[in-house]
Write an enzyme that holds these catalytic residues in place. Structure first.
Site, PDB file in Angstrom:
ATOM      1  N   HIS A  60       0.837  -1.203   0.000  1.00  0.00           N
ATOM      2  CA  HIS A  60       0.000   0.000   0.000  1.00  0.00           C
ATOM      3  C   HIS A  60       0.871   1.252   0.000  1.00  0.00           C
ATOM      4  O   HIS A  60       2.070   1.193   0.262  1.00  0.00           O
ATOM      5  CB  HIS A  60      -0.921   0.013   1.229  1.00  0.00           C
ATOM      6  CG  HIS A  60      -2.093  -0.914   1.106  1.00  0.00           C
ATOM      7  ND1 HIS A  60      -1.993  -2.268   1.321  1.00  0.00           N
ATOM      8  CD2 HIS A  60      -3.398  -0.679   0.797  1.00  0.00           C
ATOM      9  CE1 HIS A  60      -3.187  -2.828   1.155  1.00  0.00           C
ATOM     10  NE2 HIS A  60      -4.049  -1.886   0.830  1.00  0.00           N
ATOM     11  N   LYS A  65      -0.743   4.905   4.603  1.00  0.00           N
ATOM     12  CA  LYS A  65      -1.662   3.982   5.273  1.00  0.00           C
ATOM     13  C   LYS A  65      -1.239   3.790   6.723  1.00  0.00           C
ATOM     14  O   LYS A  65      -0.053   3.597   7.004  1.00  0.00           O
ATOM     15  CB  LYS A  65      -1.702   2.640   4.539  1.00  0.00           C
ATOM     16  CG  LYS A  65      -2.745   1.676   5.087  1.00  0.00           C
ATOM     17  CD  LYS A  65      -2.912   0.490   4.169  1.00  0.00           C
ATOM     18  CE  LYS A  65      -3.950  -0.493   4.720  1.00  0.00           C
ATOM     19  NZ  LYS A  65      -5.278   0.120   4.894  1.00  0.00           N
TER      20      LYS A  65
END
Length: 263
Positions: free
Chosen positions: A153, A157
């Site tokens: 990601h 995040k």
């Protein structure tokens, strides 16, 4: 008509959700919840659409003043849980893309849904392809008990491993015979090198700029490997699942965790 409140309108997911609501004849955006810009309209924010939609910093004030039936929650875990609970207490049905809720929080929301007879959908991932990846991985785990999950990601995040990876591991556990993977005497030269241990399988988290949301599930067996992989190239990939969830949440009186239980 689905009257929608969006929490987190300035985020990348939130801005896509605004476009989704604008594109649907059966949806109307009635308010937004943001950590700043209280009292302004969306039209007052340069990067947001020119809409006469009020912005609230206080979720309770928003839920008390605005006639709505669905909250699309796209913020961070701490605020997301508070927003979700408060929405249900005000008769508003949450569709939650925020990850990082604890089991205790989900249990409390489930109790509240039962008491209020109101629906709530919490999905670690709204991309239909990602949900299929999880389901296919669950099927494969019956035959391939050795498995590593690698999730990648963007570097903003907050939670690791991702909600998608955790949900994938939970689904795999349901069909996989327990196995402690790796050599019995293996040692990590650097702590964490082998990843997180979940029921004997390993989960690895990558956080880098340029990524959106990606996951591969790698199964190993003598003489062969099987990789099931999904990539979200941009946030538009999540909107089909959000739309599906807004339809389903109006029909249920419980908390559904995971979009695979909606498909």
């Amino acid at each position: 008509m689905k009257k929608i409140i969006i929490a987190g309108p300035r985020g990348k997911m939130g801005s896509e959700a605004i476009k989704l609501v604008q594109s649907q004849e059966d949806m109307r955006l009635v308010a937004c919840i943001d950590r700043k810009n209280n009292g302004k309209k969306l039209a007052d924010i340069a990067e947001l659409p020119n809409l006469d939609v009020p912005i609230y910093e206080d979720a309770l004030e928003c839920f008390s003043e605005i006639d709505a039936n669905i909250l699309i929650e796209l913020t961070i875990p701490e605020q997301g849980y508070k927003h979700t609970k408060a929405a249900m207490e005000h008769g508003i049905r949450p569709v939650v893309g925020t990850t990082g809720f604890t089991e205790e929080q989900i249990d409390e929301l489930s109790w509240l849904a039962s008491e209020r007879k109101i629906g709530c959908i919490i999905a670690p991932n709204f991309a239909i392809g990602a949900v299929l990846m999880m389901k296919f991985s669950q099927m494969a785990a019956q035959y391939f008990p050795d498995v590593d999950i690698i999730e990648k990601h963007h570097d903003n995040k907050l939670d690791a491993p991702s909600g998608t990876a955790v949900k994938t591991a939970e689904m795999i556990k349901e069909s996989r015979e327990y196995k402690k993977q790796g050599h019995a005497d293996e040692k990590e030269t650097y702590p964490g090198a082998r990843g997180a241990d979940y029921d004997g399988m390993r989960i690895h988290s990558v956080r880098l700029p340029g990524l959106v949301a990606h996951q591969e599930v790698i199964f190993g067996s003598p003489g062969q490997t099987l990789t099931i992989k999904h990539d979200s190239i941009n946030r538009a990939s999540f909107m089909e699942g959000i739309k599906l969830a807004t339809d389903k949440v109006m029909e249920i009186q419980e908390v559904i965790y995971g979009l695979e239980n909606v498909l």
